[in-house]
Design an enzyme around this catalytic site. Sequence first.
Site, PDB file in Angstrom:
ATOM      1  N   HIS A  45       0.819  -1.208   0.000  1.00 45.21           N
ATOM      2  CA  HIS A  45       0.000   0.000   0.000  1.00 45.21           C
ATOM      3  C   HIS A  45       0.856   1.263   0.000  1.00 45.21           C
ATOM      4  CE1 HIS A  45      -3.835   2.046   0.616  1.00 45.21           C
ATOM      5  NE2 HIS A  45      -3.241   2.811   1.512  1.00 45.21           N
ATOM      6  N   HIS A  91     -10.133   2.854  -0.853  1.00 43.49           N
ATOM      7  CA  HIS A  91     -10.351   2.472   0.543  1.00 43.49           C
ATOM      8  C   HIS A  91     -11.170   1.186   0.551  1.00 43.49           C
ATOM      9  CE1 HIS A  91      -9.963   4.484   4.693  1.00 43.49           C
ATOM     10  NE2 HIS A  91      -8.791   4.471   4.114  1.00 43.49           N
TER      11      HIS A  91
END
Length: 750
Positions: A45, A91
């Site tokens: 990430h 998200h």
Amino acid sequence: MSAITPEIIEQHGLTKDEYAKILEIMGREPSITELGVFSVMWSEHCSYKSSRVHLGRLPTTGERVIVPPGENAGVVDIGDDWCVAFKVESHNHPSFIEPFQGAATGVGGILRDVFTMGARPIAAMNSLRFGPLNDEKHGNRNKSILKGCVDGIAHYGNCFGVPTIGGEVVFDESYSLNPLVNAFALGIVRKDQIFFGKAEGVGNPVLYVGAKTGRDGIHGATMASAEFDEEALEKRPTVQVGDPFLEKLLLEACLEAMRSGAIAGIQDMGAAGLTSSSVEMAARAGTGLELNLDLVPQRETGMTAYEMLLSESQERMLIVAKDGREKEVVDVFKKWDLDAVVIGKVVEGDRLKIYHKGNLEADMPIMAVTDNAPKYSRPMASPSPKSKVQSPKSEDLRPSTFDFRQSLEKLLASPNICSKRWVYRQYDSMVRTNTSILPGADAAVVRVKETRRAISMCLDGNGRFVAVNPREGAKLVVAESARNNVCVGAKPIAVTNCLNFPSPERPEIMWGFSEVIDGITEACEKFETPVISGNVSFYNETDGKGILPTPTIGMVGLLEDVRKLITQGFKNEGDLIALLGITNDDLSVSEYAQTVLGYTTDELIESGEVPKLDLTLEKQVQDTCLNLADKNLLKSAHDCSEGGIAVAIAESCFSSLNRDAVGAEISLTDENLDAAAQLFSESPSRIVISFAADKLEEVKEIVGDCPFAVIGKVKGDNLKISINGEESVSAKIEELENAWKTSLENQLEN
């Protein structure tokens, strides 16, 4: 005995080889705090360790580009010293675990990315993907995820005071238990007021500002870099909790402090929290940092250095003030009732030193944590050849006895085409009074106050196309996104992207990812739309089943004169309706093949072929539409995409703000295509336009050699479509619109 066991290494998402590299870098065993820093900063990430080798091929420069990728958001020039900053972020993982807070904090994070650049957010959008609502096994959970995500987006955006003005909502079985929530924000800033995330100036104080630190979100970045299994819901503690009212205060305080001239650098505490913001700012500036965690405002007692560094509590920023001016910054934040505390300073060298309770908890080389994080050229392998399963293009699958009116109504009511008003009516789309086109159009538009300019924007993706052919599918997505901007009269100027994929450890996934990068590159170069920001989200899979590869393209366009804005609805009785572009037999991976013929997604991917895109033709069609708009000749323009020309025409008939529904009479003539292809083919490079009948000759002159055909006129309150001289569709607009408008609500209620 070693304190760092193999189990601890695995829990931190690190491989044995990565831990060996850490030992080599440190020259010793790391502390648990240092291991935590490496864990989050080397996560997929944060480090993009599987994608960096490919992302470098994207085009990132252009005459309008002010800030390319690498900062919190990209920035482009729109003229007269005005710029726009924008970005899209994922998200996905948090929104599966806790839909409301996952989606809400996704909005909060992307807003901070924008105002960190010194820009005031003026628009938000979202790209949402969920599993089918009627799925026997997961339908109730899919409904719950959808409702929670929409509620969270509405709550945060409405309370913060930014209009949510567009986006997309898509359903497919691959997104069951793995929703995609991609949040986009755009802000406006003067060219000389852009700020950067750099820890510049040795001796400058480092300030922590905003909300207090808690234990929420610890290891959120690591969690977002792993696939889910049946224990996924136990990861709820790694989902952040947002406060949009506090973020509004943070926005105003940051912008005021920036205007004071006392700030040297500023960074959002997003994924990996205080860790990422501190080391990334130092890495960009080539400096070191010393931080004392005893000074960090905390809302929980007994927090360790590890917890404070890895917390992803929301609404926090890290600021480097100019030496001697820190009191000015503190006073601004106190005025807005926000914490602002000096917690460290910029130092010479290249090390991050973290102190807590008198102990040196971490002493690490900054570049090793950031720019020198692992970078993998993961194995790639194209998937095995498709089977010889009969393609949906076969003639016997489209018998002449089909009821095409019924087929059109079924398409209009299908989840991916029906009105998403249930979603966007929960969003405040008019706050700040800049919105020029309400949600539901091809692209959203906001005015730039004090000018005649307007900014258009849209989010587009098509996982089915990309799954069938990654490179061509990606080109089709970019082309549609550009076309949607053109349909409101705006010239596309730049792109942000969110690349959502399953595990990069599977060679066929990495092959597809690489192909997508090349497809995006080719299309963006053709449209002269550089990629100025973006996000990669890997490991989108649950129990070993991955999502469709889903690159989301956020395209931004510019209208030099908002008075030349175009909307998609037909306007006046007697106006002519025409098609720019060419229809081909492109049904094999279409909504028609799935909704009407009953093919599953897997069957379409196995046997189908994506429409063939001619980028030169696409550019010609888009330029022609823009030229017609510039001459004020168009009454409407609407992209032909999902559902084909029949759906595009029906949607152009439906009522909208300050306009009643109208009918149309259409005649399609192509002896080489059957009725189904002429009605529902999803060929690219097509725009349905309408204009006053007495402007036909002017239109033809501007159109030149661009494919163009008058196909009908605005008339009455029915939709009538004839194919090669035979009536194929005859329906009241009211009935079609009702099927389109109420479908999503009905599915959610039943």
